[in-house]
Design an enzyme around this catalytic site. Sequence first.
Site, mmCIF file in Angstrom:
data_model
loop_
_atom_site.group_PDB
_atom_site.id
_atom_site.type_symbol
_atom_site.label_atom_id
_atom_site.label_comp_id
_atom_site.label_asym_id
_atom_site.label_seq_id
_atom_site.Cartn_x
_atom_site.Cartn_y
_atom_site.Cartn_z
ATOM 1 N N HIS B 37 0.826 -1.207 0.000
ATOM 2 C CA HIS B 37 0.000 0.000 0.000
ATOM 3 C C HIS B 37 0.863 1.261 0.000
ATOM 4 O O HIS B 37 0.569 2.229 -0.700
ATOM 5 C CB HIS B 37 -0.941 0.004 1.214
ATOM 6 N N LYS B 102 -9.975 -8.112 8.081
ATOM 7 C CA LYS B 102 -10.652 -8.396 9.346
ATOM 8 C C LYS B 102 -10.425 -7.212 10.262
ATOM 9 O O LYS B 102 -9.408 -6.531 10.168
ATOM 10 C CB LYS B 102 -10.118 -9.680 9.971
#
Lengths: 279, 185
Positions: B37, B102
């Site tokens: 990222h 999650k």
Amino acid sequence: MRIFNATELTDVVSRLCIEANRSLTGDVRNCIETCRQCEPWPIAQGVLDRIIENYNLADQNQMPICQDTGVACVFVEIGREVYIEGDLEAAVNAGVKKGYDEGYLRKSVVGDPLQRKNTGDNTPAMLYIDFVPGDKVTVTVAPKGFGSENMSQLRMLRPSDGVEGVVDFVLSVVEQAGPNPCPPIVVGIGLGGTFDKAALLAKKALLRPLDTAHPDPFYAELEARLLKEINALGIGPQGFGGQTTALSVAIEHLPTHIAGLPCAVNLNCHVARHATEVL
Amino acid sequence: MEHRITLPLTREKAAKLSSGDTVLLTGVIYTARDAAHKRIIEMLDRGEALPFDVEDAVIYYVGPTPAKPGQALGSAGPTTSYRMDAYAPRLLDLGLRGMIGKGQRGVEVVEAMKRNGSVYFGAIGGAGALLGSQVKKAEVIAFADLGAEAVHRLEVENFPLSVVIDSKGANLYASGRQAYLDSLK
């Protein structure tokens, strides 16, 4: 004096890294299966079923239960009658490198916390050495994932905070962690000592078999109370709601200073891994 | 409600998914976690083309274990998503339609999801062996030097997910827990 060649540890550590990452100990499996039987909430039952199915699949296919095969926490207990010949730390790290390579485990360690270049072989291990009575060497490898490690906290409580202060802090840690540490979690608590010793106690508490309470009834009762209160929070497996937020709570403690009540809470996910060999 | 979704995840398909629904996802998804990222955002800052088309794509926050001989991929469960919160809104504004991970997301991410009609899926954390075995094909398409953190192109079949936060911002972590606690009253 028993002479023990440090290089013997390499193969042992390698084997334990692989074993711990592929198969859970019986106490963890039994605990999660019992929690599944007791879980009243349908979505939580479904999640626990998938978690158990995953354990079975990892066992059957000889692959890691979780992709976060962790940083290798290696605990070596050396009998006082043993003389270690050679470089113990180097032998342990060689074992981690071998195990993570041959076991197809993920290499998750960066060499520097800010410059963040992967070391490529999952070394160095986090090595903990204790001296114990006897002439044996006991090695435990506990791969520790960081989803749960990142949700751990330490607070220097005041003596006047007492038991209620500890309970409030532990509940606040679990509450803040919510779904992040992959519940159902195992909660390791370190009380007393110093800032650093409390954290170490909390980590060591995670090694205790889940079906074993603290030998002192005072602490056993506190563990049971905390487990009950954590499971009343309703976070549930994966945070989707339910009864099974924690599988177990373990407390370890040490004497401390008259002015302090250090309290460390180290969380572990439901893939509560460790494997031990006595040499 | 259970949905079978074939990728790409268009805005129309995403709009039909509600928090709490289960989804079996089939098609191509891309992996990216912390280090990838960071690099993707740096590429955007430099005006470079990204390794994959973000429009209607789904990113899986995962760093898989290496494949054993005969496997497409090793274990591949989700990593905790909040660490990608600093980067996610920018990708959502470029058309990223789904994220798989999650754990909780920040307010800015949820706002960007609502703005762009995107969905946050939860995969079962710790179920790496199970999820990895749903991957039929895997290849590294960028940042190979990052190892497990490289961007992988994954072909998945009936990949089991829950809709945690839908495109309207409804959150299963809040509603699921509340529903359970209410059931005890």
